[in-house]
Design a protein around this motif. Structure first.
Motif, short mmCIF file in Angstrom:
data_model
loop_
_atom_site.label_atom_id
_atom_site.label_comp_id
_atom_site.label_asym_id
_atom_site.label_seq_id
_atom_site.Cartn_x
_atom_site.Cartn_y
_atom_site.Cartn_z
N TYR A 158 0.82 -1.20 0.00
CA TYR A 158 0.00 0.00 0.00
C TYR A 158 0.86 1.26 0.00
O TYR A 158 1.95 1.27 0.56
N GLY A 190 -0.15 6.68 6.61
CA GLY A 190 -0.84 5.68 5.82
C GLY A 190 -1.02 4.41 6.63
O GLY A 190 -0.90 4.43 7.85
N TYR A 219 -2.69 3.94 2.67
CA TYR A 219 -3.89 4.34 1.94
C TYR A 219 -4.20 3.23 0.94
O TYR A 219 -3.33 2.79 0.20
N SER A 220 -5.45 2.79 0.92
CA SER A 220 -5.81 1.71 0.00
C SER A 220 -5.99 2.22 -1.42
O SER A 220 -6.02 1.45 -2.37
N ASN A 221 -6.10 3.54 -1.58
CA ASN A 221 -6.31 4.12 -2.90
C ASN A 221 -5.14 5.05 -3.25
O ASN A 221 -4.96 6.10 -2.63
N ILE A 231 -5.93 8.76 -4.07
CA ILE A 231 -6.11 9.68 -2.95
C ILE A 231 -4.75 10.23 -2.50
O ILE A 231 -4.59 11.41 -2.23
N GLN A 263 -13.70 10.31 4.82
CA GLN A 263 -13.10 9.60 5.94
C GLN A 263 -14.08 9.54 7.10
O GLN A 263 -14.48 10.56 7.65
N VAL A 299 -9.09 5.79 6.88
CA VAL A 299 -8.45 6.34 5.68
C VAL A 299 -8.48 5.36 4.50
O VAL A 299 -8.10 5.71 3.39
N GLY A 300 -8.91 4.12 4.75
CA GLY A 300 -8.96 3.16 3.65
C GLY A 300 -9.56 1.84 4.10
O GLY A 300 -9.64 1.54 5.29
N THR A 301 -9.99 1.07 3.13
CA THR A 301 -10.51 -0.28 3.39
C THR A 301 -9.92 -1.24 2.37
O THR A 301 -9.45 -0.83 1.31
N GLU A 302 -9.97 -2.52 2.71
CA GLU A 302 -9.48 -3.53 1.77
C GLU A 302 -10.16 -4.85 2.10
O GLU A 302 -10.59 -5.07 3.24
#
Length: 637
Positions: free
Chosen positions: A134, A163, A165-167, A170, A278, A314-317
């Motif tokens: 990531y 981080g 960050y999954s994206n 972003i 977020q 801040v992110g998901t997966e």
């Protein structure tokens, strides 16, 4: 006193009997199923901690595990199978021998187990197949004039990391906002050397996006003040940055510089939109956390993750484990956490999960040692953290539902195509396995064949095969196709349908071959139009033109494109290899172009060796000097 002595005596006898029983564990589930070799290996197992590697008859490692006691753990595999999972029973049935590595502690065994799983990728271990790393935002604090950059590696270099960050988009947006708001450098220059050499500033200085510390005129305290503001922004202390941008926007408006005011307005809007994405988790506890939940059904398992940084998601997966890796929840969670966190660059201080497992405390110690800070792994029972885990569980369930819906849709699509194909070609049985073949060569040179396989509408690259044409000289696609099919039918697991990249001629040749060999497999060709686009299917007698933009046409075109690509790639690899490792490399004046021309013209090195000077001059790219060089070289050698 006498009673106490009697008690100790009886206790010692009981313990002695138990020890004998433990050391004489009956190895069953069928005495015939355990070879003498395995019995000998089991008898030599030590009681210490370590890692064991199960191997099949080919010597391939099929499973890696760790144990507090190697003797007790490995023996369990060869006892009663009554309560054993089907997957474990299948693994045990393939064990021919095993090796083991003794370690000093269970913690050392866990780390070694993870490294060996990563190295060998055993088929019966639950594998984390997603090797993505990531992105993080890195501030190079240790530099005199720090930079803000994107990275996928965390190193112990004194920098600050934000981080994961999954994206990645972003991350790019955030860095773009930072650079457009703060005139900091983004170059890799050695600032001190640039100052000493009095180098010119780059374009960023002249367009006012960098203060150019390389000129030696920038106050370091002033520069660091900007860096601290950026850190505040990335730590979710965003109000100050927004207020700063608003002030700049108003100042630009007062000066009637409306274009610049609009730029600041857009930056403010971009930050607000980013913050709205977020989810707020906590405004008081900003410790980095990961929340993981596992849900499963009979077909698949899903681990869903929320990354919480600075009190915000801040992110998901999500990670899907298919039927082959769909074990018990605790096994999957344990295997996942080991592989994911031991191999990752960044570990949060707190990890919350919805499923307990055996090595939770041990893994927490391993991660603490790696991070050099305390790392906890917990299953929350109440409060905000339990609510968050419930939300992650819900997302895991929804992910499985979506996957199932897509899978059912694809299955129905495949079923419809298979039925349509069956009716169109008048085939009696259902079509599950399709094999397709193509021939590739250039003017008969390095003629090869390619075989691709589709099972239930999906590519099966593991079953793809390559063929070197052995019995056919020159460009003869019919004879070449006959050769590779005659070789294929000698093996098992024949397909339900064969599609050839070609027309009636190729189909006729293969059908006659099958009649002679009593092979009952439908064979059809895939023919193209004048623009080399898929047009339809054909037997040796009739054409079946397909309507474009239908599911069946798209499917057949994808098969034809795939087999053509596969055959051409193989031919190119052989040709490049042949060109790369030729005796012609030793001849002065013969480069790749002339090598290629000579090999195309004469087919192989032996023919070039026998060629006269006049015959060499007939090759298009050869002049008298180069032809003489080739002729003289082979005469001398």
């Amino acid at each position: 006193m006498t009673l106490f002595v009697c008690f100790l005596y009886k206790l010692s006898i009981i313990l002695f009997v138990i020890s004998i029983m433990l050391n004489k564990v009956e190895l069953k589930f069928g005495d015939d199923s355990i070879t003498d070799k395995l019995k000998a290996l089991i008898s030599k197992l030590p009681s210490s901690s370590g890692v064991y590697l199960m191997k099949n008859k080919e010597g391939k490692i099929i499973y890696v595990g760790k144990a507090v006691s190697l003797k007790n753990r490995v023996r369990q595999y060869f006892q009663s199978q009554t309560n054993m999972q089907a997957k474990v029973r299948a693994m045990v049935s393939h064990i021919d021998e095993f090796e083991y590595i003794v370690t000093d502690s269970e913690m050392e065994a866990l780390i070694l187990e993870n490294n060996l799983i990563k190295e060998y990728k055993p088929p019966y271990n639950i594998l984390l197949r997603d090797d993505k790393t990531y992105p993080y935002i890195k501030i190079t604090i240790s530099e005199d004039y720090p930079r803000v950059i994107k990275t996928r590696r965390i190193e112990k270099d004194g920098a600050k990391y934000f981080g994961p960050y999954s994206n990645a988009f972003i991350v790019n947006d955030i860095i773009e906002i930072i650079h457009s708001t703060f005139p900091i450098r983004n170059c890799k220059r050695n600032i001190q050397k640039s100052i000493e050499k009095k180098e010119r500033a780059c374009l960023n200085y002249y367009i006012k996006t960098c203060l150019a510390p390389c000129l030696g005129t920038v106050d370091k305290d002033e520069y660091m003040e900007m860096i601290y503001e950026i850190i505040e922004f990335l730590e979710s202390k965003n109000d100050r940055l927004v207020e700063t941008l608003k002030d700049k926007m108003y100042q630009a408006s007062m000066k009637q510089d409306y274009e610049k005011a609009m730029i600041y307005r857009d930056k403010i809007q971009g930050i607000k939109e980013m913050l709205e994405k977020q989810k707020i988790v906590s405004t008081s506890n900003t410790t980095d956390k990961d929340f993981l939940a596992i849900e499963k059904n009979e077909e698949m398992s899903c681990i869903f993750m929320f990354f919480v940084r600075g009190g915000k998601v801040v992110g998901t997966e999500n990670f899907i484990f298919d039927k082959d890796n769909n074990g018990e929840k605790d096994d999957i969670m344990q295997s996942f956490l080991k592989q994911y966190y031991i191999n990752t660059g960044y570990i949060p201080k707190e990890i919350y999960i919805n499923q307990q497992f055996e090595d939770m405390e041990l893994l927490s110690k391993v991660l603490t040692n790696k991070k050099e800070q305390n790392v906890t792994i917990k299953v929350p029972q109440k409060g905000d953290k339990k609510d968050m885990i419930d939300l992650v569980c819900q997302n895991a369930q929804e992910t499985i539902k979506r996957r199932e819906a897509v899978k059912k849709s694809e299955q129905q699509k495949t079923k419809d195509i298979s039925y349509e194909l069956k009716v169109l070609l008048d085939i009696d049985k259902d079509i599950h396995k399709i094999e397709s073949y193509d021939i590739s060569n250039i003017q008969g040179v390095d003629s090869v064949g390619g075989q691709v396989v589709f099972i239930d509408g999906k590519k099966s690259p593991k079953l793809y095969r390559r063929y070197k044409i052995k019995t056919v000289q020159g460009a003869n696609d019919y004879a070449s196709m006959e050769e590779i099919l005659s070789r294929r039918i000698k093996h098992e697991d024949l397909p339900d349908l064969i599609l050839l990249d070609g027309g009636k001629g190729q189909v006729n040749v293969v059908r006659r071959l099958f009649e002679r060999e009593n092979i009952n497999i439908p064979v059809f060709g895939m023919y193209k139009d004048d623009n080399h686009k898929t047009m339809g299917l054909c037997s040796d007698k009739e054409l079946f033109e397909l309507k474009k933009h239908t599911k069946l046409y798209t499917f057949i075109a994808s098969i034809q494109e795939e087999v053509h690509r596969f055959a051409i790639d193989y031919h190119k690899s052989l040709r490049d290899k042949k060109v790369s490792y030729s005796q012609l490399d030793n001849i002065k004046g013969i480069g790749n172009k002339r090598k290629m021309s000579l090999l195309k013209h004469f087919d192989n090195i032996e023919q070039i060796k026998k060629a006269t000077l006049e015959e060499l001059l007939q090759v298009g790219s050869m002049d008298k000097k180069s032809a003489t060089a080739v002729y003289d070289y082979f005469k001398k050698n």
